[in-house]
Design a protein around this motif. Sequence first.
Motif, mmCIF file in Angstrom:
data_model
loop_
_atom_site.group_PDB
_atom_site.id
_atom_site.type_symbol
_atom_site.label_atom_id
_atom_site.label_comp_id
_atom_site.label_asym_id
_atom_site.label_seq_id
_atom_site.Cartn_x
_atom_site.Cartn_y
_atom_site.Cartn_z
ATOM 1 N N ASP A 33 -13.405 3.309 -1.816
ATOM 2 C CA ASP A 33 -12.882 4.730 -1.819
ATOM 3 C C ASP A 33 -11.310 4.878 -2.101
ATOM 4 N N LEU A 34 -10.703 3.836 -1.461
ATOM 5 C CA LEU A 34 -9.166 3.814 -1.444
ATOM 6 C C LEU A 34 -8.722 2.442 -1.913
ATOM 7 N N PRO A 35 -8.770 2.167 -3.309
ATOM 8 C CA PRO A 35 -8.520 0.811 -4.025
ATOM 9 C C PRO A 35 -7.032 0.660 -4.004
ATOM 10 N N THR A 36 -6.236 1.749 -3.923
ATOM 11 C CA THR A 36 -4.560 1.464 -4.135
ATOM 12 C C THR A 36 -4.156 0.827 -2.888
ATOM 13 N N LEU A 37 -4.911 1.654 -1.642
ATOM 14 C CA LEU A 37 -4.330 1.317 -0.472
ATOM 15 C C LEU A 37 -4.849 -0.085 0.046
ATOM 16 N N ALA A 38 -6.182 -0.492 -0.498
ATOM 17 C CA ALA A 38 -6.714 -1.736 -0.303
ATOM 18 C C ALA A 38 -5.973 -2.911 -0.742
ATOM 19 N N GLU A 39 -5.628 -2.584 -2.111
ATOM 20 C CA GLU A 39 -4.670 -3.502 -2.611
ATOM 21 C C GLU A 39 -3.528 -4.000 -2.097
ATOM 22 N N ASP A 40 -2.812 -3.155 -1.144
ATOM 23 C CA ASP A 40 -1.459 -3.025 -0.615
ATOM 24 C C ASP A 40 -1.766 -3.922 0.678
ATOM 25 N N VAL A 41 -3.173 -3.816 1.191
ATOM 26 C CA VAL A 41 -3.485 -4.566 2.315
ATOM 27 C C VAL A 41 -3.714 -5.883 1.989
ATOM 28 N N LYS A 42 -4.429 -6.241 0.824
ATOM 29 C CA LYS A 42 -4.693 -7.482 0.448
ATOM 30 C C LYS A 42 -3.435 -8.072 0.250
ATOM 31 N N ASN A 43 -2.148 -7.313 -0.516
ATOM 32 C CA ASN A 43 -1.369 -8.139 -0.942
ATOM 33 C C ASN A 43 -0.152 -8.174 0.201
ATOM 34 N N LYS A 44 -0.528 -7.475 1.234
ATOM 35 C CA LYS A 44 0.540 -7.759 2.478
ATOM 36 C C LYS A 44 1.789 -7.328 2.309
ATOM 37 N N LYS A 45 1.438 -5.851 1.639
ATOM 38 C CA LYS A 45 2.648 -5.177 1.360
ATOM 39 C C LYS A 45 3.564 -4.818 2.765
ATOM 40 N N LEU A 46 4.648 -4.766 2.776
ATOM 41 C CA LEU A 46 5.324 -4.576 4.173
ATOM 42 C C LEU A 46 5.149 -3.151 4.785
ATOM 43 N N TYR A 47 4.828 -2.149 3.809
ATOM 44 C CA TYR A 47 4.771 -0.907 4.174
ATOM 45 C C TYR A 47 3.514 -0.370 4.467
ATOM 46 N N TYR A 48 2.443 -1.241 4.203
ATOM 47 C CA TYR A 48 1.209 -0.627 4.290
ATOM 48 C C TYR A 48 0.760 -0.030 5.887
ATOM 49 N N TRP A 49 1.131 -0.804 6.624
ATOM 50 C CA TRP A 49 0.620 -0.414 8.270
ATOM 51 C C TRP A 49 1.414 0.985 8.386
ATOM 52 N N LYS A 50 2.587 1.101 7.955
ATOM 53 C CA LYS A 50 3.226 2.294 8.109
ATOM 54 C C LYS A 50 2.529 3.350 7.409
ATOM 55 N N ASP A 51 2.408 3.144 6.478
ATOM 56 C CA ASP A 51 1.614 4.310 5.641
ATOM 57 C C ASP A 51 -0.035 4.695 6.319
ATOM 58 N N ILE A 52 -0.262 3.613 6.692
ATOM 59 C CA ILE A 52 -1.664 3.896 7.447
ATOM 60 C C ILE A 52 -1.656 4.492 8.703
ATOM 61 N N ALA A 53 -0.808 4.226 9.445
ATOM 62 C CA ALA A 53 -0.378 4.648 10.877
ATOM 63 C C ALA A 53 0.228 6.443 10.486
ATOM 64 N N ARG A 54 0.843 6.696 9.346
ATOM 65 C CA ARG A 54 1.148 7.913 9.278
ATOM 66 C C ARG A 54 0.158 8.796 8.805
#
Length: 302
Positions: A33-54
């Motif tokens: 359902d969220l392929p872009t966000l899932a890729e950020d998580v897999k690739n350990k993008k620095l900002y993804y935790w902030k995106d999820i929390a927001r």
Amino acid sequence: MPYIHHYNDNYYKPSGNLTNLFKEKVIQPFERDLPTLAEDVKNKKLYYWKDIARILEQGQSNFDTTSFDKPSNRYYPPKHKVSIYSVHYMPMHLFSSYHIFTTHSIPISNKVVFIDFGCGPLTSGIAFWDFAKQSDMTYIGIDNSQWMLNKAVEINEYGPNRYRYPSFDNFELILEYDNNHLTGLLDQYIEKGDGTQIIFNFCYFFASPTLNIGPLSDILISTVGQYNKHKMYIVYQNAVSSSLKLREKWYTLKNNLLKVKNSRFRSSISSNQHIQPFKYNRLINCTLHRDAKVYSDILCNE
């Protein structure tokens, strides 16, 4: 065979069966359902935790409504928010609950009613499943989101051992709690004096800044008074990083319970054990682990 592996340094990792549950009921829906966000998580993008929390408003979002996230210019319907929540918060809450349950070794009687306030997608329920196998266990989950309760049903039906049996056979979920509703459910599963043990669980429930402690305190005091012949435990945990103001709500509830006449409640954790450090697996990046600390307290009656 344990479904959560515990190592000497308080590091927790799911077994094969629990890993399959995570994969099919948490990770795959998130990736689909969220392929872009899932890729950020897999690739350990620095900002993804902030995106999820927001997106989730630090876990305080209304999970039954669609949210619009202005920075990403995207709408997130309830189904997607529950999926994000399950990936982001479920590992920490699950393993911190298991850590507290096992570290403090709450003795389990032959018959138990486990009341889980803010149950979410059955997080603490899964953590307590190993204990449920030892007794006649009734699980009552309370959450103000129907979408969260739907996810809890889905996970309970899958169970840690798929195709054998669900996590809990006696399984009740309620959207809102009041004294009549809660005691009405307890009366279905408890006969006064039958030795049923009652556990009230508050896993990150007090993290809500909108929680009104007064009505909750009244309900618990009434329930404790009605079932004062039964052994009871009240389990509290919250992130150490949570504000002191939120923790003060627990102190208020705790002091109110300690003052109840003939309740005989006491704290079963010494002051130097309140902060519990542990490490846990992330759901997607399984080669990594993260340190976490939770503040915990357990009340029990004599």
